[in-house]
Every structure is written in C-alpha cells, then in structure tokens.
Design a protein around this motif. Structure first.
Motif, PDB file in Angstrom:
ATOM      1  N   LEU A   1      51.861 -12.709  18.125  1.00  0.00           N
ATOM      2  CA  LEU A   1      50.885 -13.099  16.943  1.00  0.00           C
ATOM      3  C   LEU A   1      51.066 -14.773  16.810  1.00  0.00           C
ATOM      4  N   GLN A   2      52.305 -15.230  16.788  1.00  0.00           N
ATOM      5  CA  GLN A   2      52.118 -16.625  16.958  1.00  0.00           C
ATOM      6  C   GLN A   2      51.678 -17.397  17.990  1.00  0.00           C
ATOM      7  N   ALA A   3      51.956 -16.715  19.220  1.00  0.00           N
ATOM      8  CA  ALA A   3      51.512 -17.603  20.352  1.00  0.00           C
ATOM      9  C   ALA A   3      49.840 -17.626  20.803  1.00  0.00           C
ATOM     10  N   GLU A   4      49.351 -16.320  20.354  1.00  0.00           N
ATOM     11  CA  GLU A   4      48.052 -16.199  20.617  1.00  0.00           C
ATOM     12  C   GLU A   4      47.130 -16.180  19.621  1.00  0.00           C
ATOM     13  N   ASN A   5      47.421 -15.740  18.523  1.00  0.00           N
ATOM     14  CA  ASN A   5      46.380 -15.707  17.284  1.00  0.00           C
ATOM     15  C   ASN A   5      46.133 -16.989  16.895  1.00  0.00           C
ATOM     16  N   PHE A   6      47.461 -17.934  16.642  1.00  0.00           N
ATOM     17  CA  PHE A   6      47.230 -19.091  16.097  1.00  0.00           C
ATOM     18  C   PHE A   6      46.320 -20.171  17.051  1.00  0.00           C
ATOM     19  N   GLY A   7      46.534 -19.904  18.305  1.00  0.00           N
ATOM     20  CA  GLY A   7      45.911 -20.608  19.309  1.00  0.00           C
ATOM     21  C   GLY A   7      44.467 -20.272  19.384  1.00  0.00           C
ATOM     22  N   ASN A   8      43.824 -19.203  18.667  1.00  0.00           N
ATOM     23  CA  ASN A   8      42.710 -18.939  18.640  1.00  0.00           C
ATOM     24  C   ASN A   8      41.930 -19.096  17.306  1.00  0.00           C
ATOM     25  N   GLY A   9      42.746 -19.847  16.717  1.00  0.00           N
ATOM     26  CA  GLY A   9      41.999 -20.467  15.156  1.00  0.00           C
ATOM     27  C   GLY A   9      42.548 -19.888  13.938  1.00  0.00           C
ATOM     28  N   GLU A  10      43.629 -19.007  14.053  1.00  0.00           N
ATOM     29  CA  GLU A  10      44.097 -18.452  12.880  1.00  0.00           C
ATOM     30  C   GLU A  10      44.996 -19.468  12.147  1.00  0.00           C
ATOM     31  N   THR A  11      45.040 -19.229  10.854  1.00  0.00           N
ATOM     32  CA  THR A  11      46.115 -20.232  10.218  1.00  0.00           C
ATOM     33  C   THR A  11      47.173 -19.421   9.968  1.00  0.00           C
ATOM     34  N   HIS A  12      48.221 -20.461   9.560  1.00  0.00           N
ATOM     35  CA  HIS A  12      49.756 -19.746   9.576  1.00  0.00           C
ATOM     36  C   HIS A  12      49.767 -18.680   8.330  1.00  0.00           C
ATOM     37  N   SER A  13      48.774 -18.957   7.165  1.00  0.00           N
ATOM     38  CA  SER A  13      48.963 -18.031   5.857  1.00  0.00           C
ATOM     39  C   SER A  13      48.416 -16.652   6.436  1.00  0.00           C
ATOM     40  N   THR A  14      47.632 -16.525   7.548  1.00  0.00           N
ATOM     41  CA  THR A  14      46.937 -15.419   7.780  1.00  0.00           C
ATOM     42  C   THR A  14      47.819 -14.621   8.834  1.00  0.00           C
ATOM     43  N   ILE A  15      48.757 -14.883   9.556  1.00  0.00           N
ATOM     44  CA  ILE A  15      49.709 -14.581  10.426  1.00  0.00           C
ATOM     45  C   ILE A  15      50.893 -13.380   9.653  1.00  0.00           C
ATOM     46  N   GLN A  16      50.975 -12.538  10.037  1.00  0.00           N
ATOM     47  CA  GLN A  16      52.361 -11.786   9.622  1.00  0.00           C
ATOM     48  C   GLN A  16      53.607 -12.350  10.117  1.00  0.00           C
ATOM     49  N   ARG A  17      54.396 -12.783   9.197  1.00  0.00           N
ATOM     50  CA  ARG A  17      55.724 -13.563   9.472  1.00  0.00           C
ATOM     51  C   ARG A  17      56.851 -12.772   9.071  1.00  0.00           C
ATOM     52  N   GLU A  18      56.978 -11.495   8.623  1.00  0.00           N
ATOM     53  CA  GLU A  18      58.038 -10.673   8.235  1.00  0.00           C
ATOM     54  C   GLU A  18      57.794  -9.362   8.998  1.00  0.00           C
ATOM     55  N   PHE A  19      58.770  -8.576   9.582  1.00  0.00           N
ATOM     56  CA  PHE A  19      58.824  -7.574  10.025  1.00  0.00           C
ATOM     57  C   PHE A  19      60.305  -6.619   9.781  1.00  0.00           C
TER      58      PHE A  19
END
Length: 359
Positions: A321-339
């Motif tokens: 999620l961090q490596a691919e989605n952020f590179g595609n324009g996602e913001t940090h706030s929209t990426i799941q950070r807890e599992f």
C-alpha cells in the motif's frame, strides 16, 4: 573431447533465450513482454498468460537488474527479523516470501540479534544499498534511533507493535490479550488457581506486552499474581530450562505455567522431564506462537497461536500500500496504516487438571 566441450558450450550460449525469443514465440511485441514481466496493468490477462507460457516453455529468466533500470523500481522488499534460530521467524519469512513472489516481488532477508543496535544498523544499510521498496522490521523491540535511518530516506516501513510518528510507517498490532485470556480461562476451567508466567526479556516491547496482558487477565479473573512466579527468560530453550530451575527453588510453586513463547515452553518440557516430573500431571504448560514443532513435542504443546501467515500478509499488504498507492497519487491520510493480527488458544495435551495435593 576438449573441442567438443567448447563447441557445446558455444552452442548452449548462442541458444540462450532472450526477450526477443519470448516475443517471437508468444507472437507479441518486445514491449508487451517487457510490460508483462513488470506487472503492467496495461497488458490484458489473455496476452499476459500467453507471454508467461512462452517464458516457462523457453526457461527464460528475466534480467531483474535491467528491469529495475527500465522501470525505476527494484520490486524488492526487505524483512528484518529478530532471531533466525527461532523457528517462528523462518516460518514467518517463508510465508512473507510466498506472498511477495506471488505479487511479483523478491525479498531480502536480514536477522538482527535481540538488543543489538549495531547489527540492526548493518541490516538497514544492506536494505538501502539494494534499493528495496519497503522494509518490514519484525524484531519486536524498540529501536527508534536505528529506524530513523530508514525514515529519513522516506522508505516505507512496517513495524510490529511499535508506532513511529511518520507518514511512511505502518504498524501491525498484535492482540495478545485474546489468546492469553483464553489460556487463563482454560486453566481456570481445569481447576488451576496457581498460575505462573515465564516472561521474555524486559527490553523487548513484545515481551512486556505479553506480560502485561497476563497480569491484567489474572486480575480480571480475581486470581493472585505472585511476583516470585513471574520469571524473566530469554525466549530460548535454555531460557525455559533456567526459568523452570528458578521455580524449583521456591517453596511454593504454581501448578500451571504460561510461557512468553514456544521455545521457552519446550525448554520447560525438557526441564520437567529431567527433574523426574511429568507434564501435565505435575505441571500444566502453555506456550505462545504455535510453531510447527509445538504439535510434535511430548506431550504435544498447548499454545497460543500467532499466525505467521496472517502476520506475513499484514506486513506485505502494508508495504505494498505504501510503495504502490502513494506513488499513484494517494495521500498518506487515505492509506491504511494499522493492521490487526489476533491470537487464539490451541489446546493439545500439555494441560490437565492439577494434582490433588497441588492446591
């Protein structure tokens, strides 16, 4: 004989397949082969399948270095574990690699000794030198100063049970409380009230989390927590032997023992046998992890399962999620950070009702 060998060698070298050979066999362009190998979504499933069939038929091995130069991505993920001699970690690495390979990634593995900041620093440098796209630091400790080396390079990270105030860092939360609660409830149901705990090193965040979960569960069950029945060990077989030896020195001893990991519990099984006692007749024993060895001990070990497959999947998903989605324009706030990865009790044969004279 020598000339035949050299001729055979030249023939073998000249027949070595390349990307053009693959394209010709699959009847596609070289660009399509390249996009397929680099997991581009622009290639249809039908074309991709045809290309991979040609690659397999030709026994072609893509040049990963060349791929990374073209795509700008290494497609390598790092994983740093605490102690490679503990079976839990090879099982975890195996699960992580299986998931990563299935998604077109390779992995780089490093092992760091518990509490060795110097060795962990070396592990981190290796990761940076190989241009990994993210690192799963599953050492279960607190090494903030070393982790900062990865953070300043804006490297996607996933940590177990540890938070860093950084948008590139994700956290895997391990719910030990559920499994430990089930373990205590199981012992109470059997009739145990005198329950001890062999804890891991107090320098490890995970070990203290497990110990605190045990204390809280005992209090909720209205059971006394005897300070002398909580013994610090080092999460090894020898640690379990030494921990049981300390219990044997006490006048008053528990009838059941929960251990901070399976290696400690297996050490206890041996120590009990060497003392001329029996598990579970004289002492009920519960481990934590559910490594593959646990069901093959004598008796088979009752333990709290921490799924390596779930932990590996959580670590991979976080990095991807961090490596691919952020590179595609996602913001940090929209990426799941807890599992969240939970635990549960697996009942085998190392627990039973306490001996009549025990309580």
């Amino acid at each position: 004989m020598r000339s035949v060998s050299r001729k055979g060698s030249r023939t073998s070298a000249s027949s070595k397949p390349d990307i053009r050979t693959v394209a010709a066999l699959a009847k596609v362009s070289i660009a399509t082969v390249s996009r397929t190998i680099n997991q581009s979504p622009a290639v249809s499933q039908k074309l991709s399948q045809r290309v991979w069939q040609a690659i397999e038929q030709l026994n072609y091995f893509p040049n990963t270095h060349a791929r990374s130069l073209v795509s700008g991505r290494s497609r390598i993920l790092g994983i740093i574990v605490e102690n490679i001699t503990n079976p839990f970690f090879p099982e975890l690495i195996s699960s992580f690699e299986e998931i990563a390979v299935a998604h077109g990634y390779e992995i780089l593995v490093s092992s760091s000794n518990v509490g060795s900041a110097e060795q962990l620093t070396t592990c981190v440098r290796r990761m940076l030198e190989r241009k990994v796209e993210g690192v799963a630091v599953l050492t279960f400790g607190s090494e903030e100063s070393v982790l900062d080396q990865l953070a300043i390079h804006h490297m996607p990270l996933v940590l177990a049970e540890f938070h860093l105030d950084d948008p590139n860092v994700s956290t895997i939360l391990l719910d030990y409380s559920r499994g430990i609660h089930e373990a205590v409830a199981h012992l109470v149901k059997l009739g145990h009230t005198r329950i001890g705990f062999l804890a891991g090193p107090h320098t490890l965040h995970s070990a203290m989390t497990r110990l605190n979960a045990f204390r809280q569960t005992m209090q909720e069950a209205n059971l006394e927590v005897h300070k002398s029945w909580i013994i610090e060990c080092d999460h090894t077989l020898k640690g379990g032997v030494a921990g049981f030896g300390k219990l044997m020195e006490l006048k008053s001893r528990p009838t059941a023992l929960i251990c901070s990991n399976d290696m400690t519990a297996i050490g206890v099984l041996r120590a009990v046998y060497m003392a001329g006692l029996r598990v579970p007749e004289d002492l009920s024993v519960i481990g934590l992890d559910d490594i593959d060895f646990a069901e093959f001990t004598l008796p088979p070990l009752t333990t709290i399962r921490l799924s390596r497959q779930e932990l590996a999947k959580a670590a991979f998903d976080a990095l991807r999620l961090q490596a691919e989605n952020f590179g595609n324009g996602e913001t940090h706030s929209t990426i799941q950070r807890e599992f969240l990865v939970s635990t549960s009790l697996v009942v085998r044969e190392s627990t039973a009702v306490p001996a009549p004279s025990s309580d």
